[in-house]
Design an enzyme around this catalytic site. Structure first.
Site, PDB file in Angstrom:
ATOM      1  N   ASP A 170      43.307  35.718  41.824  1.00 26.57           N
ATOM      2  CA  ASP A 170      41.920  35.422  41.494  1.00 26.57           C
ATOM      3  C   ASP A 170      41.723  35.323  39.991  1.00 26.57           C
ATOM      4  OD1 ASP A 170      40.281  35.327  43.931  1.00 26.57           O
ATOM      5  OD2 ASP A 170      40.835  37.412  44.207  1.00 26.57           O
TER       6      ASP A 170
ATOM      7  N   GLU B 223      33.735  34.844  39.274  1.00 30.17           N
ATOM      8  CA  GLU B 223      33.476  36.049  40.061  1.00 30.17           C
ATOM      9  C   GLU B 223      34.124  37.273  39.442  1.00 30.17           C
ATOM     10  OE1 GLU B 223      34.271  37.812  44.562  1.00 30.17           O
ATOM     11  OE2 GLU B 223      35.049  35.854  44.011  1.00 30.17           O
TER      12      GLU B 223
ATOM     13  N   ASP C  73      34.697  30.199  41.919  1.00 35.05           N
ATOM     14  CA  ASP C  73      35.190  31.211  42.852  1.00 35.05           C
ATOM     15  C   ASP C  73      36.678  30.921  43.022  1.00 35.05           C
ATOM     16  OD1 ASP C  73      35.758  33.069  44.761  1.00 35.05           O
ATOM     17  OD2 ASP C  73      34.009  32.643  45.998  1.00 35.05           O
TER      18      ASP C  73
ATOM     19  N   ILE D 224      39.319  32.341  44.522  1.00 36.68           N
ATOM     20  CA  ILE D 224      39.782  32.334  45.913  1.00 36.68           C
ATOM     21  C   ILE D 224      38.666  32.913  46.756  1.00 36.68           C
ATOM     22  CG2 ILE D 224      41.488  33.073  47.607  1.00 36.68           C
ATOM     23  CD1 ILE D 224      43.516  33.393  45.439  1.00 36.68           C
ATOM     24  N   ASP D 225      37.886  32.036  47.392  1.00 38.17           N
ATOM     25  CA  ASP D 225      36.851  32.494  48.312  1.00 38.17           C
ATOM     26  C   ASP D 225      37.521  32.919  49.617  1.00 38.17           C
ATOM     27  OD1 ASP D 225      34.070  32.863  49.012  1.00 38.17           O
ATOM     28  OD2 ASP D 225      34.305  31.146  50.347  1.00 38.17           O
TER      29      ASP D 225
ATOM     30  N   THR E 144      38.776  36.057  50.116  1.00 37.47           N
ATOM     31  CA  THR E 144      39.974  36.763  49.644  1.00 37.47           C
ATOM     32  C   THR E 144      40.615  37.591  50.751  1.00 37.47           C
ATOM     33  OG1 THR E 144      38.944  36.900  47.459  1.00 37.47           O
ATOM     34  CG2 THR E 144      40.862  38.286  47.838  1.00 37.47           C
TER      35      THR E 144
ATOM     36  N   ASP F  62      29.917  31.499  45.290  1.00 35.85           N
ATOM     37  CA  ASP F  62      30.229  31.082  46.661  1.00 35.85           C
ATOM     38  C   ASP F  62      29.598  29.739  47.011  1.00 35.85           C
ATOM     39  OD1 ASP F  62      31.606  33.493  47.554  1.00 35.85           O
ATOM     40  OD2 ASP F  62      29.657  34.473  47.546  1.00 35.85           O
TER      41      ASP F  62
END
Length: 402
Positions: free
Chosen positions: A74, A99, A173, A175-176, A178, A326
């Site tokens: 991330d 994020e 984001d 890695i949405d 996660t 997001d």
């Protein structure tokens, strides 16, 4: 195939900069593909992956989950995107938000600020510090970060959007979903159907918004784990993008077919929800949906992507458990297709009917009197849709019930 309208919107009499905006879109597609490569490298190296996970605490913790994890992947992806965009468009530096905090604690208890350095060797040395001296793993990551992937063909040379980079901000984001990325289940995507969980729910999201209004005008989505290469067995990704500025609409995805009528003999509305959605909401929406048309999936970004792809008519969320990072990117794609993402609570409180205009989510202002990640929460819940009649059906159904 996509649709491009070449009429241009007016914004503060700014001079049109079609070349610059096309360059920005190409750059975001390129860095999103680099980000996908980083995500794949991290999953391919088991010893590396075990070192990547640490739990978020304090104000950075998403209170929806018992465990909400931050991974080095991330952080590296976020900082790589910030570095690459800032290098080409320095006027955007300071308005590239993500994020994650870029502080990471290694196994020795040392706190390291993760940045992308000028050279691969320097980035390798920094990552080796994070990875407790594991130079092999650090080398794999540094190589993915500094690679120059093949250009992504957007086919948008005629795109004209009259905004300067100095008018724009970005939400990342890295890695949405996660938790799905960490768990790593390898589900097979079926054509024309959404899948509730698995690696394919993990997405790289990059959204561009106007600093003045918070309106989302460009979005890039990369799905790093879309399918496996039949020859080599490695994962291959898929990308999606959209641009929406006034009358300028362009998207890599064709608009889904209109939602079906819900009269006698209709198939009903298809709705995608979180598995933790309130029983009150699911009970209220059930009569709108035909058999098998109330569905559940992981990841806010993936659920909105399902709406973009026409796998669901709407995504409904009654809680404030999603954030600007997001929704910004997929919101831009939905706007390009004629839809949007609205604040559910604002729609429910509206005295008259809504076309979603005043309730559209915006991305430039934090919530007052909130702290940490909560400053950027979509506090009133949301509804993501392409067809306004789907939005109206949901709001009419939920009015006076929440």
């Amino acid at each position: 195939m996509f649709f491009v309208s070449k009429r241009m919107c007016d914004h503060n009499n700014a001079a049109p900069t079609p070349t610059i905006m096309a360059d920005l879109l190409r750059l975001l597609l390129r860095v999103a593909e680099k980000a996908a490569d980083v995500a794949r490298v991290c999953r391919q190296e088991a010893p590396l992956f075990q070192l990547l996970v640490q739990e978020k605490t304090g104000d950075d913790k998403n209170k929806k989950f018992v465990q909400d994890f931050k991974t080095l992947a991330d952080v590296v992806i976020q900082e790589m995107i910030r570095h690459d965009v800032g290098a080409q468009f320095p006027e955007m530096t300071g308005f590239i938000h993500g994020e994650e905090s870029n502080k990471f604690e290694n196994g020795l208890g040392e706190s390291v600020v993760v940045t992308v350095c000028a050279t691969e060797a320097e980035t390798l040395a920094l990552l080796a510090t994070v990875l407790d001296g594991d130079r092999t793993a650090a080398s794999l990551l540094a190589k993915a970060i500094h690679q120059d992937p093949a250009a992504v063909d957007t086919g948008t040379e005629g795109l004209s959007v009259p905004h300067r980079p100095s008018e724009l901000g970005i939400w990342i984001d890295p890695i949405d979903a996660t938790s799905q990325y960490i768990e790593g289940r390898e589900e097979v995507l079926e054509e024309g159907r959404l899948s509730p969980s698995g690696l394919h729910c993990a997405l790289v999201l990059i959204g561009v918004y106007l600093r003045s209004t918070g309106e989302p005008i460009m979005g890039v989505i990369n799905q790093p784990f879309n399918h496996k290469d039949p020859a080599g067995g490695g994962w291959r990704g898929k990308h999606f993008w959209g641009v929406s500025c006034g009358s300028v609409k362009a998207c890599s995805v064709s608009a889904p077919k209109p939602a079906p009528d819900r009269g006698e003999g209709g198939n009903g509305l298809s709705v995608v929800l979180s598995s933790s959605e309130k029983r009150l909401v699911t009970d209220a929406l059930a009569p709108l949906c035909g058999p098998g048309r109330m569905m559940y999936a992981s990841g806010a970004g993936y659920k909105i992507l399902c709406v973009i792809q026409g796998l669901a008519d709407v995504y409904v969320l009654s809680e404030g458990s999603t954030f600007k990072w997001d929704s910004c990117a997929p919101h831009a794609l939905l706007r390009a297709l004629g839809g949007g993402v609205v604040d559910l609570n604002k729609c429910l409180l509206s005295s008259g009917g809504t076309d979603g205009g005043e309730a559209q989510l915006t991305y430039h202002r934090p919530l007052a009197q909130s702290h940490g990640a909560d400053r950027w929460a979509n506090q009133g819940g949301l509804v993501a849709y392409v067809d306004c009649k789907s939005l109206h059906a949901v709001i009419d159904t939920l009015k006076d019930k929440l």
